[in-house]
Design a protein around this motif. Sequence first.
Motif, PDB file in Angstrom:
ATOM      1  N   GLU A 128      -0.863  -4.246   0.746  1.00 23.81           N
ATOM      2  CA  GLU A 128      -1.814  -3.426   1.498  1.00 23.81           C
ATOM      3  C   GLU A 128      -1.098  -2.257   2.171  1.00 23.81           C
ATOM      4  O   GLU A 128      -1.611  -1.136   2.211  1.00 23.81           O
ATOM      5  CB  GLU A 128      -2.527  -4.274   2.545  1.00 23.81           C
ATOM      6  CG  GLU A 128      -3.393  -5.378   1.960  1.00 23.81           C
ATOM      7  CD  GLU A 128      -3.863  -6.377   2.996  1.00 23.81           C
ATOM      8  OE1 GLU A 128      -4.954  -6.944   2.797  1.00 23.81           O
ATOM      9  OE2 GLU A 128      -3.146  -6.594   3.988  1.00 23.81           O
ATOM     10  N   GLU A 129       0.075  -2.555   2.719  1.00 24.28           N
ATOM     11  CA  GLU A 129       0.866  -1.515   3.370  1.00 24.28           C
ATOM     12  C   GLU A 129       1.148  -0.365   2.408  1.00 24.28           C
ATOM     13  O   GLU A 129       1.104   0.820   2.796  1.00 24.28           O
ATOM     14  CB  GLU A 129       2.178  -2.118   3.862  1.00 24.28           C
ATOM     15  CG  GLU A 129       2.986  -1.238   4.780  1.00 24.28           C
ATOM     16  CD  GLU A 129       2.366  -1.042   6.143  1.00 24.28           C
ATOM     17  OE1 GLU A 129       2.225   0.143   6.538  1.00 24.28           O
ATOM     18  OE2 GLU A 129       2.030  -2.032   6.813  1.00 24.28           O
ATOM     19  N   ALA A 130       1.398  -0.694   1.145  1.00 23.45           N
ATOM     20  CA  ALA A 130       1.706   0.340   0.151  1.00 23.45           C
ATOM     21  C   ALA A 130       0.529   1.271  -0.084  1.00 23.45           C
ATOM     22  O   ALA A 130       0.712   2.444  -0.421  1.00 23.45           O
ATOM     23  CB  ALA A 130       2.126  -0.308  -1.165  1.00 23.45           C
ATOM     24  N   VAL A 131      -0.691   0.749   0.118  1.00 18.32           N
ATOM     25  CA  VAL A 131      -1.894   1.560  -0.110  1.00 18.32           C
ATOM     26  C   VAL A 131      -2.016   2.674   0.913  1.00 18.32           C
ATOM     27  O   VAL A 131      -2.513   3.769   0.605  1.00 18.32           O
ATOM     28  CB  VAL A 131      -3.153   0.661  -0.074  1.00 18.32           C
ATOM     29  CG1 VAL A 131      -4.425   1.501  -0.122  1.00 18.32           C
ATOM     30  CG2 VAL A 131      -3.137  -0.325  -1.239  1.00 18.32           C
ATOM     31  N   ILE A 132      -1.586   2.431   2.146  1.00 16.81           N
ATOM     32  CA  ILE A 132      -1.794   3.398   3.221  1.00 16.81           C
ATOM     33  C   ILE A 132      -0.484   3.958   3.772  1.00 16.81           C
ATOM     34  O   ILE A 132      -0.429   4.431   4.905  1.00 16.81           O
ATOM     35  CB  ILE A 132      -2.613   2.780   4.372  1.00 16.81           C
ATOM     36  CG1 ILE A 132      -1.923   1.531   4.940  1.00 16.81           C
ATOM     37  CG2 ILE A 132      -4.023   2.465   3.930  1.00 16.81           C
ATOM     38  CD1 ILE A 132      -2.502   1.106   6.277  1.00 16.81           C
ATOM     39  N   VAL A 133       0.544   3.937   2.975  1.00 14.66           N
ATOM     40  CA  VAL A 133       1.856   4.368   3.444  1.00 14.66           C
ATOM     41  C   VAL A 133       1.830   5.816   3.940  1.00 14.66           C
ATOM     42  O   VAL A 133       2.577   6.174   4.860  1.00 14.66           O
ATOM     43  CB  VAL A 133       2.915   4.180   2.333  1.00 14.66           C
ATOM     44  CG1 VAL A 133       2.634   5.084   1.136  1.00 14.66           C
ATOM     45  CG2 VAL A 133       4.317   4.402   2.877  1.00 14.66           C
ATOM     46  N   ARG A 134       0.949   6.635   3.387  1.00 12.90           N
ATOM     47  CA  ARG A 134       0.883   8.043   3.809  1.00 12.90           C
ATOM     48  C   ARG A 134      -0.361   8.330   4.667  1.00 12.90           C
ATOM     49  O   ARG A 134      -0.674   9.487   4.931  1.00 12.90           O
ATOM     50  CB  ARG A 134       0.882   8.960   2.588  1.00 12.90           C
ATOM     51  CG  ARG A 134       2.180   8.914   1.797  1.00 12.90           C
ATOM     52  CD  ARG A 134       2.150   9.896   0.633  1.00 12.90           C
ATOM     53  NE  ARG A 134       3.411   9.919  -0.073  1.00 12.90           N
ATOM     54  CZ  ARG A 134       3.738   9.083  -1.045  1.00 12.90           C
ATOM     55  NH1 ARG A 134       2.860   8.168  -1.424  1.00 12.90           N
ATOM     56  NH2 ARG A 134       4.914   9.156  -1.642  1.00 12.90           N
ATOM     57  N   ALA A 158      -2.904   8.052  11.351  1.00 15.98           N
ATOM     58  CA  ALA A 158      -2.987   6.907  12.259  1.00 15.98           C
ATOM     59  C   ALA A 158      -4.396   6.328  12.324  1.00 15.98           C
ATOM     60  O   ALA A 158      -4.569   5.105  12.350  1.00 15.98           O
ATOM     61  CB  ALA A 158      -2.514   7.312  13.644  1.00 15.98           C
ATOM     62  N   LYS A 159      -5.422   7.169  12.373  1.00 22.23           N
ATOM     63  CA  LYS A 159      -6.800   6.681  12.468  1.00 22.23           C
ATOM     64  C   LYS A 159      -7.159   5.841  11.256  1.00 22.23           C
ATOM     65  O   LYS A 159      -7.731   4.757  11.388  1.00 22.23           O
ATOM     66  CB  LYS A 159      -7.762   7.858  12.596  1.00 22.23           C
ATOM     67  CG  LYS A 159      -9.242   7.460  12.658  1.00 22.23           C
ATOM     68  CD  LYS A 159     -10.115   8.696  12.846  1.00 22.23           C
ATOM     69  CE  LYS A 159     -11.586   8.317  12.960  1.00 22.23           C
ATOM     70  NZ  LYS A 159     -12.134   7.787  11.688  1.00 22.23           N
TER      71      LYS A 159
END
Length: 214
Positions: free
Chosen positions: A28-34, A37-38
């Motif tokens: 999951e972390e890889a999906v939103i790495v970029r 913050a919101k």
Amino acid sequence: MIEKILPAEVAVAEARHDPPDAELFPEEEAVIVRAVAKRRREFTTVRFCARRALAELGVPPAPILPGKRGAPQWPAGVVGSMTHCEGYRAAVVARTGDVSALGIDAEPHGPLPEGVLTIVTRPAELSGLAALTASSPEVHWDRLLFSVKESIYKAWFPLTGDWLGFEDADVALSPDGSFSARILLDPAGRPTGFTGRWLVADGLVVSAVTALAP
């Protein structure tokens, strides 16, 4: 709050704040790495809610990754839906043996931004909104209609894998907290309509579509 418009077969988890201890799986972390913050807060908290709801079904924690068109990929044997807006996140899940489709949406209870209503509304729906506004002006019926159409799409897409535009669902809202929708696409083995419930409370409008399994 949203549990008030859902059947007992559905497990619900909500959050009004983003818990600091909420964590993501590496996938999951890889999906939103970029992600900004919101977006990170929304993504993380709604999955925190989803894992709490899944635990009520006895389903162990697992990554919940976005699939085609961003639809959450639920564990086998589970159907679910997520929503988030300012100050509110929620996830709902059920066993596929109990429920065949779920769709939820939450919105701030205020008027739609200028120009949006004509994009999301069919001509027949506009006249219905005018009548509802005249009888119950305390409800922002335009925002409610938008929310309902979002819930319908979230129930529709996992069942069909097909796009459903705002113009493809003809929605009838009722002051009693219910709604119905007629799907205007060629059936071709797909659902021809949905029913659901809505609620206005605590500065939010929430809607839910539940299709019980045969």
